[in-house]
Scaffold this motif. Sequence first.
Motif, short mmCIF file in Angstrom:
data_model
loop_
_atom_site.label_atom_id
_atom_site.label_comp_id
_atom_site.label_asym_id
_atom_site.label_seq_id
_atom_site.Cartn_x
_atom_site.Cartn_y
_atom_site.Cartn_z
N ASP A 192 0.83 -1.09 -0.03
CA ASP A 192 -0.05 -0.07 0.07
C ASP A 192 0.88 1.17 -0.01
N ASP A 210 -2.29 0.42 -3.96
CA ASP A 210 -2.22 -1.09 -3.55
C ASP A 210 -1.57 -2.00 -4.34
N HIS A 282 -9.30 0.46 -8.75
CA HIS A 282 -9.47 1.03 -6.98
C HIS A 282 -10.81 1.48 -6.89
N HIS A 283 -11.24 1.37 -5.52
CA HIS A 283 -12.66 1.73 -5.33
C HIS A 283 -12.74 3.19 -5.21
N THR A 330 -7.18 2.05 1.07
CA THR A 330 -7.22 0.83 0.48
C THR A 330 -8.01 -0.30 1.14
N ASP A 331 -8.28 -1.45 0.38
CA ASP A 331 -9.39 -2.33 0.92
C ASP A 331 -9.24 -2.85 2.11
N THR A 334 -12.19 -2.09 4.46
CA THR A 334 -13.56 -2.68 4.22
C THR A 334 -13.60 -4.21 4.00
N GLU A 335 -12.42 -4.79 4.03
CA GLU A 335 -12.33 -6.35 3.55
C GLU A 335 -12.44 -7.12 5.00
N ARG A 344 -18.60 -9.76 5.83
CA ARG A 344 -17.89 -8.42 5.40
C ARG A 344 -18.23 -7.05 5.62
N ILE A 347 -18.46 -1.39 1.88
CA ILE A 347 -18.80 0.04 1.93
C ILE A 347 -19.85 0.52 2.51
#
Length: 398
Positions: A192, A210, A282-283, A330-331, A334-335, A344, A347
């Motif tokens: 990251d 990431d 990426h989100h 980075t995820d 949220t993961e 999980r 978002i």
Amino acid sequence: MPTVSVIPSTPPSYRILLVEDDEGDALLVEELLLDTGLPFTLTVCTSLAQVRTQLLATGAAFDCILLDLHLPDVSGTDAVTAVRALAPHVAVIVLTGLAEAQAGPEAMTAGAQDYLVKGKVDGDLLHRTLRYAVYRSQTERMNADAQAARLRAEENARLERGLLPRPLLDLSTVKITTRYLPGVEMALLGGDFLDVVEGDDGLLHAVVGDVSGHGPEAAALGVCLRIAWRSLVLGGHRDNDLLHLMERILVAERDDPQLFATCSLLTLDQAAGTATLHLAGHHSPLLSAPGATSEVTAAHGIALGIMPGLRNWPRTVVPLPPQGALTLYTDGLTEGHNGATGERLGIEGLLTLIDNLPATDPALHVDQLIERTNSLNAGRHSDDLAVLRLDWTSGSDR
């Protein structure tokens, strides 16, 4: 096959592996161990081959190895070297014969903690030798672990300086908050990365990315991409051209062709009240205005390195409120799983957490959000986590 004798005891037992092919000598050693008064469990092997099998089967779960230097398949200091290679953290005491004056010192030079001469050993001597050898071995291991921890900390510090640099700002009054949390305790940083610079055009440019995978290779590639991004931005590269050059660097620098990187590029124009986004796999970032936080609706492009040369990174321009914040992450945020439901966080769960957090200083708000997600995940961070938050107010226009 190895033989095992167990002496019942309430205190913790010394776990001893005796390597001796002479049945009479093995029986004598067991009697001497009984005379020490120490609690112990004893396993007997008669060859290096049996030792190898035993250590592999038990994971070298012994405190001390009593080693005869004359075995059917190895002898002399070669026996010490072989056993130390199989069990580097287990104390080794060599058993020598009366006529082997130099064998003991040579064995210690080869890595044994101590040696005993057969026929000149009693219970008291074996008691002292055994306890000291185990203590010395444990001390050496603790010192080695401490040194390894120091090296990891130093490497983490070097990588962190590359992954999480100081924002390069001139006149911008945007408040910058950055956080990084490794996915595995005591591990090297992952891939990251984030950065913020103010360009010669007066705009604020930011990136969060990431690299797939974990460990030093991913971290080194993340550092490379972060430095490349800063250099390219300061050199005037923007948008798809910037991402194309970053992808070329990634492809050239990666050792594993399966490695790829996702990232979000953001250009903040306070004068125009807009943010321009390019999402490469990426989100979307989160946009916070007084009283509400939502995910930005933006077009998505392909991650860097997945299909080099495709150059599919659409541009999204987002109008900004006079006062607010953009959060790129980075995820790892949220993961994680919700310990209560097993699902999980995602978002939607993240936005619910943000809505329930009290309005406070941006840095404290980010810390509370990370703490809360970690708590829900029962402290199990499976992925690295990087957060970049940009806060502005209407009175901060230049």
